[in-house]
Design an enzyme around this catalytic site. Structure first.
Site, mmCIF file in Angstrom:
data_model
loop_
_atom_site.group_PDB
_atom_site.id
_atom_site.type_symbol
_atom_site.label_atom_id
_atom_site.label_comp_id
_atom_site.label_asym_id
_atom_site.label_seq_id
_atom_site.Cartn_x
_atom_site.Cartn_y
_atom_site.Cartn_z
ATOM 1 N N ARG A 226 0.856 -1.179 0.000
ATOM 2 C CA ARG A 226 0.000 0.000 0.000
ATOM 3 C C ARG A 226 0.898 1.237 0.000
ATOM 4 N NH1 ARG A 226 -3.606 -2.764 -1.555
ATOM 5 N NH2 ARG A 226 -5.519 -3.288 -0.467
ATOM 6 N N HIS A 274 -1.113 -0.102 -9.977
ATOM 7 C CA HIS A 274 -1.738 -1.076 -9.057
ATOM 8 C C HIS A 274 -2.202 -2.323 -9.822
ATOM 9 C CE1 HIS A 274 -3.915 -1.389 -4.953
ATOM 10 N NE2 HIS A 274 -3.708 -2.589 -5.437
#
Ligand code: OXD
Length: 311
Positions: A226, A274
């Protein structure tokens, strides 16, 4: 059984609905739409990033099956009451993809592709010696289901891999350091750091200026966990000063990464949007359906999140 599916991407929502229906033919599976009527009947939800009013519109929910491995966004949802069980995906095909991503990142580093890209921009032909496996000891922060698969794949490819975990663990053939007192030592032994830990209050801003300075000069950072684990400005400073050779980043504090962010044009940063391990809907729906079966039979669930711990 009444199940509601929520996903910000309508195509993905439909895919989940169809895949779940295939495994649970006698269940009623509906798609949620933001702002739609209150549904007091669904006790199970499956999805990703539910809208702000989702939990208010589904007051009978007891279990939320997250359509991903990370549940940080869900645990931060202001509507999620403490009584709702949260369950995350475990592997579900993501481990292989994550291991592929990390291995190709390591091979780019050992093959010095960043330097060749810079040379190409100057039409410069200058062969460089590849970096050896011995010169690139890997440190993985977080040895959960995904982290362990990455570790094993990199070991198979000949890299030395160490792990860092929150509490002591013993894993065959992997040196695992743990706890606050071993953190700086772990970083000092690591030439390529891979972040694979969940985002929790403990891991937020983990890679700040002090931690980055503890990596050996010339180290690399790969973040597939993250964005919030890294202090962006501190990373840019470490790259600018040459303390770090490069960063390969798949995740960001804000996604999509804002167009004016310093990472976009930094010569030592490589960005992917991502994509290191996207959810594999078919495999994941089979896993969720099997878990719903366990729930119905009163058996323990796989992937049940400890809300205190945050993963
Ligand atoms: C996940 C993700 O948590 O894709 O699965 O980020």
């Amino acid at each position: 059984m009444k199940i509601v599916v929520t996903h910000p991407d309508r195509e993905e929502a439909l895919h989940w609905q169809q895949a779940l229906q295939h495994h649970l033919p006698s269940s009623t599976i509906t798609l949620d739409a933001s702002g739609s009527a209150v549904r007091p009947d669904a006790r199970i939800a499956v999805g990703w990033k539910p809208p702000a009013d989702f939990f208010a519109r589904h007051p009978a929910l007891e279990t939320f099956f997250c359509a991903g491995a990370g549940v940080d966004h869900l645990l931060q949802h202001s509507g999620l009451s403490g009584s709702i069980r949260v369950v995350r995906l475990e592997d579900a095909g993501m481990g292989t993809l994550m291991a592929d991503y990390c291995l190709q990142a390591l091979l780019q580093i050992s093959g010095r592709l960043q330097e060749y890209r810079a040379q190409q921009a100057q039409a410069r032909w200058a062969p460089l010696a590849p970096l050896t496996r011995e010169a690139l000891p890997v440190g993985i922060v977080g040895l959960g289901v995904l982290g362990l698969q990455v570790a094993r794949r990199l070991q198979q490819a000949g890299f030395t891999v160490r792990g860092y975990t929150r509490s002591a663990r013993s894993i065959e053939d992997i040196e695992v350091l743990h706890g606050a007192d071993q953190w700086l030592r772990f970083l000092g032994l690591t030439q390529v750091l891979i972040l694979l830990a969940p985002r929790t209050p403990e891991t937020e801003n983990l890679m700040d200026a002090r931690a980055l300075a503890a990596l050996p000069r010339g180290a690399w950072l790969i973040n597939v966990a993250r964005g919030a684990l890294v202090v962006d400005a501190d990373l840019v400073s470490a790259l600018d000063s040459g303390h770090l050779s490069g960063a390969i980043l798949d995740v960001f504090r804000e996604e999509p990464l804002p167009v004016d962010h310093a990472f976009w044009h930094h010569p030592r940063v490589q960005i992917t949007p991502h994509v290191s391990a996207p959810t594999q809907v078919e495999v994941s729906a089979a896993q969720v359906a099997a878990n719903i079966g366990r729930l119905m039979r009163g058996e323990p669930l796989r992937g049940l999140v400890d809300r205190q711990r945050g993963y």
